[in-house]
Design an enzyme around this catalytic site. Structure first.
Site, mmCIF file in Angstrom:
data_model
loop_
_atom_site.group_PDB
_atom_site.id
_atom_site.type_symbol
_atom_site.label_atom_id
_atom_site.label_comp_id
_atom_site.label_asym_id
_atom_site.label_seq_id
_atom_site.Cartn_x
_atom_site.Cartn_y
_atom_site.Cartn_z
ATOM 1 N N SER A 139 50.290 33.415 38.119
ATOM 2 C CA SER A 139 49.900 34.011 36.838
ATOM 3 C C SER A 139 50.834 33.551 35.720
ATOM 4 C CB SER A 139 49.997 35.538 36.967
ATOM 5 O OG SER A 139 49.955 36.147 35.703
ATOM 6 N N TYR A 171 46.809 32.609 30.840
ATOM 7 C CA TYR A 171 46.486 33.491 29.702
ATOM 8 C C TYR A 171 46.808 32.630 28.495
ATOM 9 C CZ TYR A 171 46.428 37.613 32.744
ATOM 10 O OH TYR A 171 46.131 38.534 33.716
ATOM 11 N N THR A 197 41.908 32.934 32.477
ATOM 12 C CA THR A 197 41.391 34.316 32.525
ATOM 13 C C THR A 197 40.827 34.697 31.164
ATOM 14 O OG1 THR A 197 42.898 34.960 34.279
ATOM 15 C CG2 THR A 197 42.042 36.730 32.920
ATOM 16 N N LYS A 288 37.964 32.666 34.856
ATOM 17 C CA LYS A 288 38.088 33.861 35.703
ATOM 18 C C LYS A 288 37.816 35.109 34.871
ATOM 19 C CE LYS A 288 41.525 36.463 38.397
ATOM 20 N NZ LYS A 288 41.950 37.532 37.469
ATOM 21 N N HIS A 312 38.878 41.906 37.272
ATOM 22 C CA HIS A 312 40.321 42.143 37.206
ATOM 23 C C HIS A 312 40.670 43.375 38.046
ATOM 24 C CE1 HIS A 312 43.508 40.315 34.534
ATOM 25 N NE2 HIS A 312 44.204 41.242 35.158
ATOM 26 N N GLY A 366 44.531 40.405 46.165
ATOM 27 C CA GLY A 366 45.686 40.693 45.327
ATOM 28 C C GLY A 366 46.511 41.850 45.876
HETATM 29 C C1 GLV Z 1 47.531 41.809 34.519
HETATM 30 O O1 GLV Z 1 46.896 40.866 34.833
HETATM 31 C C2 GLV Z 1 47.290 43.135 34.879
HETATM 32 O O2 GLV Z 1 46.183 43.453 35.344
HETATM 33 O O3 GLV Z 1 48.190 43.955 34.713
#
Ligand code: GLV
Length: 428
Positions: A139, A171, A197, A288, A312, A366
């Site tokens: 990330s 990002y 993203t 994404k 997410h 994740g």
């Molecule tokens: C960042 O990607 C979050 O979801 O905190």
């Protein structure tokens, strides 16, 4: 199961199922398995190891967790139809992603600021991804320089004598020079795809984090990826901020460039796709955070190499559709036109199987590895992922599937989208 199963040598992937045997045998040697990987037990244990802020940040969802809840419920409406007497003896979990042959259709989802979960942050995670020959996705909000994470991933891959496979999740700042610099560093550090993203210009409204001022970057933790960037260092000088004596201000300047709250448009996405291709010599570029069929169609039209169907993990829009339901519709619309990956709510091998059956080519996890990292660092991540790989390998064996290509929609019986409005915590 037989330790010396002759079919072991005929597989292209390790016989992950043997991890079951290894754990069953442990008590004979006076040992115990590291910890229980049942997802709710795993989460409970991780909670006891984390600081309050680490726990809140990892477990938080947008609003009342309605999207998280429906993400999980969607998996329950599909059921696997097992087959019998299929010769699964030489089964194989391997698949290919962007030209890399990897051990399974399972990857490490991009998750930021791993230092709040473990002092070594992203490094042990990237190492284990390399060791297990699974793709690792870093990330932009990661808490180590991109170069160090690349090296850790290579070190893990070398242990297993495989080629590392890593992607960079972007990002995108509104500072183009900074974007270019970050991407250049990612290319130089061996990241072979860019995953932009597009659902997080800023974090969703997460009650517990807000109530505890839980934003690590504003408190001097986690900005290392930015602090090690030459263009960002120039920005710090321009603002007269000294990162050593003003870590909160430096961290804030970094994260306010990353989660700036200012939307990008399709035109800008085209720009960064071209930039990435220029810098990387044409390596894959993906989006994404897609949930709407129209957006998936637009992405394909724009010429992306793949999309990640994701909400997410329910952390952005509260009360949104289930990511698994979005997957089904998106596969129907563009499944034959682009490479479709999936995340959000995956907790088990059967969840991975269901997403594949609905048409995803690849599935990212994740929270499972965050819990492993929090519990035990590198051995914790290894135990969680080896358990998931074993569970997947065993699932193929007991459900009668020889390989990933055989997992199609006919493997599922699916009920209606009838989700009772429950109040569910992060467990389900
Ligand atoms: C960042 O990607 C979050 O979801 O905190």
């Amino acid at each position: 199961m037989e330790a010396d199963n002759p079919n072991r040598t005929l597989r292209t992937t390790p016989q992950f199922a043997l991890y079951q045997r290894e754990n069953f045998w442990k008590s004979n040697n006076g040992e115990v398995p590291p910890f229980n990987t049942e997802p709710a037990a795993l989460e409970d244990l991780a909670r006891t190891k984390l600081t309050q802020n680490g726990w809140y940040y990892a477990s938080s969802n947008a609003g009342q967790s309605r999207t998280h809840t429906v993400n999980r419920q969607a998996f329950y409406r599909h059921r696997i139809i097992p087959r019998i007497l299929v010769d699964t003896n030489q089964r194989d979990t391997a698949t290919e992603i962007f030209g890399h042959k990897v051990a399974a259709p399972i990857g490490f989802a991009p998750v930021g600021i791993n230092k709040i979960y473990h002092p070594l942050g992203e490094l042990p995670v990237a190492t284990i991804a390399g060791e297990l020959n699974l793709p690792y996705c870093l990330s932009t909000a990661g808490s180590h320089p991109v170069e160090d994470v690349g090296a850790a991933n290579d070190a893990g891959a070398q242990r297993s004598n495989v080629d590392a496979c890593r992607f960079f999740q972007l990002y995108m700042p509104h500072d183009d020079e900074l974007t270019r610099s970050i991407l250049e560093r990612a290319v130089k550090s061996g990241f072979t795809a860019c995953i932009l993203t597009v659902d997080t210009w800023q974090l969703g409204w997460r009650h517990d984090d807000i109530n505890t001022s839980n934003y690590a970057f504003y408190h001097g933790t986690g900005a290392d990826l930015g602090l090690s960037d030459p263009v960002f260092q120039k920005r710090l000088r321009e603002k007269g901020i000294d990162a050593k004596t003003q870590p909160n201000e430096a961290g804030a300047l970094w994260i306010d460039n990353v989660w700036h709250g200012r939307a990008h448009t399709w035109e800008k996405v085209k720009w960064v796709m071209e930039l990435w291709r220029e810098l990387s010599g044409g390596k894959p570029f993906c989006l994404k955070g897609i949930q709407a069929v129209g957006d998936a169609e637009k992405a394909v039209e724009m010429g992306v190499d793949g999309i990640v169907v994701s909400n997410h993990a329910g952390r952005q829009v509260d009360g949104a559709v289930a990511s698994l339901d979005a997957l089904e519709q998106i596969v129907d619309a563009v499944g034959d036109k682009t490479y479709i990956m999936f995340d959000s709510g995956v907790r088990s091998a059967s969840d991975v199987f269901k997403a594949l059956a609905l048409g995803a080519k690849f599935v990212f996890v994740g929270r499972l590895w965050i819990w492993g990292l929090a519990i035990m660092g590198e051995p914790g991540v290894r135990h969680v992922l080896k358990s998931l790989l074993a569970e997947f390998d065993i699932l193929l064996n007991v459900a009668g599937f020889r390989n990933v290509a055989e997992i199609t929609r006919s493997a599922l019986e699916s009920g209606p989208k009838d989700y009772p409005l429950l109040h569910v915590t992060s467990k389900l």
